[in-house]
Design an enzyme around this catalytic site. Structure first.
Site, PDB file in Angstrom:
ATOM      1  N   GLY A  14     -14.270   1.182 -22.221  1.00 54.55           N
ATOM      2  CA  GLY A  14     -13.350   0.342 -22.988  1.00 54.55           C
ATOM      3  C   GLY A  14     -14.058  -0.695 -23.817  1.00 54.55           C
ATOM      4  O   GLY A  14     -13.781  -1.890 -23.714  1.00 54.55           O
ATOM      5  N   SER A  15     -14.960  -0.245 -24.703  1.00 52.66           N
ATOM      6  CA  SER A  15     -15.858  -1.202 -25.368  1.00 52.66           C
ATOM      7  C   SER A  15     -15.805  -1.150 -26.891  1.00 52.66           C
ATOM      8  O   SER A  15     -16.761  -1.546 -27.553  1.00 52.66           O
ATOM      9  CB  SER A  15     -17.303  -0.967 -24.897  1.00 52.66           C
ATOM     10  OG  SER A  15     -17.634   0.404 -24.884  1.00 52.66           O
ATOM     11  N   THR A  16     -14.688  -0.694 -27.458  1.00 53.17           N
ATOM     12  CA  THR A  16     -14.582  -0.715 -28.920  1.00 53.17           C
ATOM     13  C   THR A  16     -14.054  -2.052 -29.424  1.00 53.17           C
ATOM     14  O   THR A  16     -14.068  -2.306 -30.633  1.00 53.17           O
ATOM     15  CB  THR A  16     -13.665   0.410 -29.422  1.00 53.17           C
ATOM     16  OG1 THR A  16     -12.361   0.273 -28.834  1.00 53.17           O
ATOM     17  CG2 THR A  16     -14.233   1.778 -29.086  1.00 53.17           C
ATOM     18  N   GLY A  18     -12.821  -6.407 -27.902  1.00 54.05           N
ATOM     19  CA  GLY A  18     -12.617  -7.349 -26.814  1.00 54.05           C
ATOM     20  C   GLY A  18     -13.838  -7.587 -25.939  1.00 54.05           C
ATOM     21  O   GLY A  18     -14.977  -7.616 -26.405  1.00 54.05           O
ATOM     22  N   ILE A  19     -13.573  -7.761 -24.647  1.00 55.22           N
ATOM     23  CA  ILE A  19     -14.639  -8.067 -23.694  1.00 55.22           C
ATOM     24  C   ILE A  19     -15.673  -6.953 -23.668  1.00 55.22           C
ATOM     25  O   ILE A  19     -16.880  -7.212 -23.656  1.00 55.22           O
ATOM     26  CB  ILE A  19     -14.048  -8.299 -22.287  1.00 55.22           C
ATOM     27  CG1 ILE A  19     -13.205  -9.567 -22.267  1.00 55.22           C
ATOM     28  CG2 ILE A  19     -15.166  -8.392 -21.244  1.00 55.22           C
ATOM     29  CD1 ILE A  19     -12.406  -9.768 -20.990  1.00 55.22           C
ATOM     30  N   SER A 141      -9.932  -9.573 -12.891  1.00 56.28           N
ATOM     31  CA  SER A 141      -9.161 -10.671 -13.467  1.00 56.28           C
ATOM     32  C   SER A 141      -8.724 -11.623 -12.375  1.00 56.28           C
ATOM     33  O   SER A 141      -8.549 -11.236 -11.209  1.00 56.28           O
ATOM     34  CB  SER A 141      -7.925 -10.107 -14.175  1.00 56.28           C
ATOM     35  OG  SER A 141      -6.995 -11.117 -14.481  1.00 56.28           O
ATOM     36  N   TYR A 154      -0.200  -4.871 -13.108  1.00 56.76           N
ATOM     37  CA  TYR A 154      -1.550  -5.217 -13.552  1.00 56.76           C
ATOM     38  C   TYR A 154      -2.318  -5.932 -12.446  1.00 56.76           C
ATOM     39  O   TYR A 154      -3.452  -5.561 -12.105  1.00 56.76           O
ATOM     40  CB  TYR A 154      -1.463  -6.097 -14.793  1.00 56.76           C
ATOM     41  CG  TYR A 154      -2.791  -6.636 -15.272  1.00 56.76           C
ATOM     42  CD1 TYR A 154      -3.704  -5.807 -15.910  1.00 56.76           C
ATOM     43  CD2 TYR A 154      -3.127  -7.986 -15.096  1.00 56.76           C
ATOM     44  CE1 TYR A 154      -4.919  -6.302 -16.360  1.00 56.76           C
ATOM     45  CE2 TYR A 154      -4.333  -8.486 -15.546  1.00 56.76           C
ATOM     46  CZ  TYR A 154      -5.228  -7.639 -16.180  1.00 56.76           C
ATOM     47  OH  TYR A 154      -6.430  -8.126 -16.609  1.00 56.76           O
TER      48      TYR A 154
END
Length: 263
Positions: A14-16, A18-19, A141, A154
């Site tokens: 998930g690195s395209t 944001g964090i 989180s 979540y």
């Protein structure tokens, strides 16, 4: 500080944006080779180009895969190869009333937020143990500790991520492999910015005003503002490095002081 990451190979889910993107850029700046990931091939290719421009000479590549689809994850794992650093960052979130969340939606949240880390760690951990060095970092989180009523699905998955990281760390006993979890706080990623824009349009209020009202509503925050992705990335990069060798099985906070407990 030289974090001694030259020659290390990392995968960040998930690195395209944001964090995850900030983590990838930070690891590249420290000399690691990085494989980025997103659901769409065009987004992955765009992220690779941006990172190449941001960090000249960086060794960066990408593999698209949707972690809600186990078949795509199997293809990703089959082509990934060995990694020294695994950053389990991918995640989905939204605000939803508990009674409105279907079984299928609960399953999607577990597949993306929890099972992604299970499947990737199952691939990466044995090789790390065999080679004698490795880092697995979960991006969780503060919602996994203080579960929001409007984001129960979540928060539940983020609590699961905490448990997963804790259990996997016990498998590394006596080795130079570590598994740690970062508890991020409210972060102004592209996803959050998009949600702010949606509220802005729906209410006819400027986006900056919506953002400020959200920040002000978080009464336990010591930071009193949204966290920037790069601020989470700094802690993740430290944990990915040999410098963090004495930190294992830990849940470290980059939450801006939102959590009110001392431990």
């Amino acid at each position: 500080m030289d974090l001694d990451l030259v020659g290390k190979r990392a995968f960040v889910s998930g690195s395209t944006q944001g964090i995850g993107y900030a983590v990838a850029e930070s690891l590249l700046a420290e000399g690691a080779a990085v494989v980025v990931n997103g659901r769409r091939e065009d987004r992955v290719a765009s992220a690779v180009r941006k990172l190449e421009a941001a960090v000249p000479g960086a060794a960066v590549s990408g593999i698209p895969a949707d972690f809600a689809d186990p078949a795509q994850v199997r293809r990703l794992v089959g082509s990934l190869g060995e990694v020294d650093i695994l950053v389990n960052n991918v995640g989905v979130f939204d605000v939803r009333a508990f009674e409105e969340i279907s079984d299928d939606e609960w399953q999607r949240y577990f597949d993306v937020n929890v099972m992604s880390g299970v499947r990737l760690s199952r691939h990466a951990l044995p090789g790390m143990l065999t080679r004698g060095w490795g880092r697995i970092i979960f991006v969780s989180s503060e919602s996994g500790v203080d579960v929001p009523a409007a984001m129960t699905h979540y928060g539940t998955t983020k609590a699961g991520v905490l448990a997963l990281g804790n259990g996997l760390a016990k498998l590394t006993r006596g080795t130079s492999v570590t598994v740690n979890t970062v508890l991020g706080g409210p972060t102004y990623s592209e996803g959050v910015a998009g949600a702010v824009e949606d509220i802005s349009r729906a209410q006819g209020v400027p986006a900056d005003q919506v953002k400020s009202s959200i920040e002000a509503a978080n009464q336990t925050s010591l930071l009193q503002r949204f966290i920037e992705p790069v601020e989470i990335a700094g802690l993740v990069t430290y944990l990915a490095s040999p410098v963090s060798s004495a930190t294992n099985g830990a849940a470290l906070r980059a939450d801006g002081g939102v959590l009110t407990t001392t431990l």
